[in-house]
Scaffold this motif. Structure first.
Motif, PDB file in Angstrom:
ATOM      1  N   ALA A   6      12.563 -47.026 -15.150  1.00  0.00           N
ATOM      2  CA  ALA A   6      13.268 -45.952 -14.434  1.00  0.00           C
ATOM      3  C   ALA A   6      13.243 -44.652 -15.249  1.00  0.00           C
ATOM      4  O   ALA A   6      12.931 -43.579 -14.720  1.00  0.00           O
ATOM      5  CB  ALA A   6      14.705 -46.375 -14.150  1.00  0.00           C
ATOM      6  N   ALA A   7      13.529 -44.751 -16.551  1.00  0.00           N
ATOM      7  CA  ALA A   7      13.577 -43.555 -17.396  1.00  0.00           C
ATOM      8  C   ALA A   7      12.190 -42.931 -17.549  1.00  0.00           C
ATOM      9  O   ALA A   7      12.029 -41.705 -17.507  1.00  0.00           O
ATOM     10  CB  ALA A   7      14.142 -43.918 -18.761  1.00  0.00           C
ATOM     11  N   MET A   8      11.187 -43.786 -17.698  1.00  0.00           N
ATOM     12  CA  MET A   8       9.821 -43.275 -17.896  1.00  0.00           C
ATOM     13  C   MET A   8       9.313 -42.602 -16.619  1.00  0.00           C
ATOM     14  O   MET A   8       8.641 -41.569 -16.671  1.00  0.00           O
ATOM     15  CB  MET A   8       8.922 -44.453 -18.276  1.00  0.00           C
ATOM     16  N   LEU A   9       9.658 -43.194 -15.477  1.00  0.00           N
ATOM     17  CA  LEU A   9       9.256 -42.595 -14.200  1.00  0.00           C
ATOM     18  C   LEU A   9       9.903 -41.216 -14.041  1.00  0.00           C
ATOM     19  O   LEU A   9       9.233 -40.253 -13.668  1.00  0.00           O
ATOM     20  CB  LEU A   9       9.643 -43.525 -13.038  1.00  0.00           C
ATOM     21  N   GLU A  10      11.186 -41.107 -14.355  1.00  0.00           N
ATOM     22  CA  GLU A  10      11.886 -39.815 -14.233  1.00  0.00           C
ATOM     23  C   GLU A  10      11.269 -38.772 -15.150  1.00  0.00           C
ATOM     24  O   GLU A  10      11.124 -37.615 -14.793  1.00  0.00           O
ATOM     25  CB  GLU A  10      13.382 -39.967 -14.557  1.00  0.00           C
ATOM     26  N   LYS A  11      10.888 -39.201 -16.349  1.00  0.00           N
ATOM     27  CA  LYS A  11      10.294 -38.271 -17.302  1.00  0.00           C
ATOM     28  C   LYS A  11       8.937 -37.761 -16.795  1.00  0.00           C
ATOM     29  O   LYS A  11       8.594 -36.593 -16.945  1.00  0.00           O
ATOM     30  CB  LYS A  11      10.122 -39.007 -18.635  1.00  0.00           C
ATOM     31  N   ARG A  12       8.201 -38.666 -16.159  1.00  0.00           N
ATOM     32  CA  ARG A  12       6.868 -38.272 -15.697  1.00  0.00           C
ATOM     33  C   ARG A  12       6.870 -37.590 -14.334  1.00  0.00           C
ATOM     34  O   ARG A  12       5.900 -36.919 -13.986  1.00  0.00           O
ATOM     35  CB  ARG A  12       5.976 -39.520 -15.603  1.00  0.00           C
ATOM     36  N   ARG A  13       7.924 -37.771 -13.573  1.00  0.00           N
ATOM     37  CA  ARG A  13       7.932 -37.294 -12.179  1.00  0.00           C
ATOM     38  C   ARG A  13       7.503 -35.820 -12.020  1.00  0.00           C
ATOM     39  O   ARG A  13       6.678 -35.508 -11.150  1.00  0.00           O
ATOM     40  CB  ARG A  13       9.300 -37.521 -11.535  1.00  0.00           C
ATOM     41  N   PRO A  14       8.013 -34.882 -12.881  1.00  0.00           N
ATOM     42  CA  PRO A  14       7.600 -33.482 -12.708  1.00  0.00           C
ATOM     43  C   PRO A  14       6.084 -33.295 -12.836  1.00  0.00           C
ATOM     44  O   PRO A  14       5.514 -32.394 -12.220  1.00  0.00           O
ATOM     45  CB  PRO A  14       8.325 -32.746 -13.840  1.00  0.00           C
ATOM     46  N   LEU A  15       5.454 -34.147 -13.631  1.00  0.00           N
ATOM     47  CA  LEU A  15       3.996 -34.040 -13.778  1.00  0.00           C
ATOM     48  C   LEU A  15       3.309 -34.556 -12.508  1.00  0.00           C
ATOM     49  O   LEU A  15       2.403 -33.921 -11.972  1.00  0.00           O
ATOM     50  CB  LEU A  15       3.520 -34.848 -14.987  1.00  0.00           C
ATOM     51  N   TYR A  16       3.763 -35.710 -12.014  1.00  0.00           N
ATOM     52  CA  TYR A  16       3.165 -36.246 -10.778  1.00  0.00           C
ATOM     53  C   TYR A  16       3.327 -35.248  -9.629  1.00  0.00           C
ATOM     54  O   TYR A  16       2.449 -35.108  -8.781  1.00  0.00           O
ATOM     55  CB  TYR A  16       3.833 -37.568 -10.375  1.00  0.00           C
ATOM     56  N   GLU A  17       4.481 -34.560  -9.642  1.00  0.00           N
ATOM     57  CA  GLU A  17       4.780 -33.658  -8.520  1.00  0.00           C
ATOM     58  C   GLU A  17       3.938 -32.380  -8.534  1.00  0.00           C
ATOM     59  O   GLU A  17       4.015 -31.583  -7.611  1.00  0.00           O
ATOM     60  CB  GLU A  17       6.284 -33.331  -8.496  1.00  0.00           C
ATOM     61  N   LYS A  18       3.131 -32.208  -9.578  1.00  0.00           N
ATOM     62  CA  LYS A  18       2.199 -31.069  -9.577  1.00  0.00           C
ATOM     63  C   LYS A  18       1.048 -31.305  -8.603  1.00  0.00           C
ATOM     64  O   LYS A  18       0.255 -30.407  -8.326  1.00  0.00           O
ATOM     65  CB  LYS A  18       1.612 -30.857 -10.970  1.00  0.00           C
ATOM     66  N   ALA A  19       0.913 -32.535  -8.107  1.00  0.00           N
ATOM     67  CA  ALA A  19      -0.182 -32.862  -7.179  1.00  0.00           C
ATOM     68  C   ALA A  19      -0.057 -32.023  -5.911  1.00  0.00           C
ATOM     69  O   ALA A  19       1.050 -31.630  -5.518  1.00  0.00           O
ATOM     70  CB  ALA A  19      -0.140 -34.350  -6.839  1.00  0.00           C
ATOM     71  N   GLY A  20      -1.195 -31.779  -5.283  1.00  0.00           N
ATOM     72  CA  GLY A  20      -1.213 -30.961  -4.069  1.00  0.00           C
ATOM     73  C   GLY A  20      -0.501 -31.631  -2.912  1.00  0.00           C
ATOM     74  O   GLY A  20      -0.033 -30.969  -1.992  1.00  0.00           O
ATOM     75  N   LEU A  21      -0.447 -32.961  -2.937  1.00  0.00           N
ATOM     76  CA  LEU A  21       0.150 -33.709  -1.833  1.00  0.00           C
ATOM     77  C   LEU A  21       0.960 -34.866  -2.397  1.00  0.00           C
ATOM     78  O   LEU A  21       0.502 -35.561  -3.306  1.00  0.00           O
ATOM     79  CB  LEU A  21      -0.995 -34.250  -0.951  1.00  0.00           C
TER      80      LEU A  21
END
Ligand code: S3P
Length: 170
Positions: A131-146
């Motif tokens: 859960a913590a690792m996903l939250e930390k990475r989420r802003p990076l994943y959200e840079k995707a176009g879709l």
């Protein structure tokens, strides 16, 4: 064009990638598979013998190879990234600037259901830290176009959603 699929471990990048490639008639490339082939070692072996930093350099090199090769030939491909590829700052411009990037967003519950109880061959996967690792990475994943929310959906439904959205974007 390359469509890249990103998202946390267990978010369905490989199964959606295969489905998408067969629907589009485009080749499918799995970045982890490419790395294993290039190194002649499994992912857990690379982590155990060379460590994460070395793994990330090989991962970046393989991604650069694939993107450059496809830009030169003009060929299409569906490329499933590893869950941590987006954390490599030197390749973020390639993923988000040079490919049609898709974030397969899955909740922690979905992820744990998919890979929680198994030894999935993922050295960085830890049920207690997911859960913590996903939250930390989420802003990076959200840079995707879709971004596609994948909870409760089949790979076929997700692949079709990507195709529909891609057509709107072109
Ligand atoms: C990793 C994800 C794995 C693999 C490696 C590291 C990560 O890929 O690249 O074990 O840091 O999230 P999958 O997301 O395909 O499991």
């Amino acid at each position: 064009m390359i469509i890249t699929l990103t998202g946390y471990m267990g978010s369905g990048k490989s199964s959606v990638g295969k489905e998408l490639s067969s629907r589009l008639g485009w080749p499918f490339i799995d970045l982890d598979g490419y790395i294993v082939h290039k190194k002649g070692m499994s992912i857990p072996e690379i982590f155990a013998t060379e460590g994460e930093t070395a793994f990330r350099s090989v991962e970046a090199e393989c991604l650069r190879d694939i993107v450059t090769m496809h830009q030169l030939t003009g060929e299409n491909a569906v490329l499933s990234l590893g869950g941590g590829t987006v954390t490599i700052s030197s390749v973020q411009h390639l993923i988000f600037g040079q490919t049609f990037s898709v974030y397969l967003s899955a909740s922690v519950d979905t992820i744990l259901q998919r890979i929680g109880g198994t030894d999935s061959g993922r050295p960085l996967f830890d049920v207690d830290k997911a859960a913590a690792m996903l939250e930390k990475r989420r802003p990076l994943y959200e840079k995707a176009g879709l971004t596609i929310v994948t909870d409760g959906k089949t790979p076929a439904e997700i692949a079709q959603e990507i195709i529909d959205e891609k057509e709107k974007n072109i």
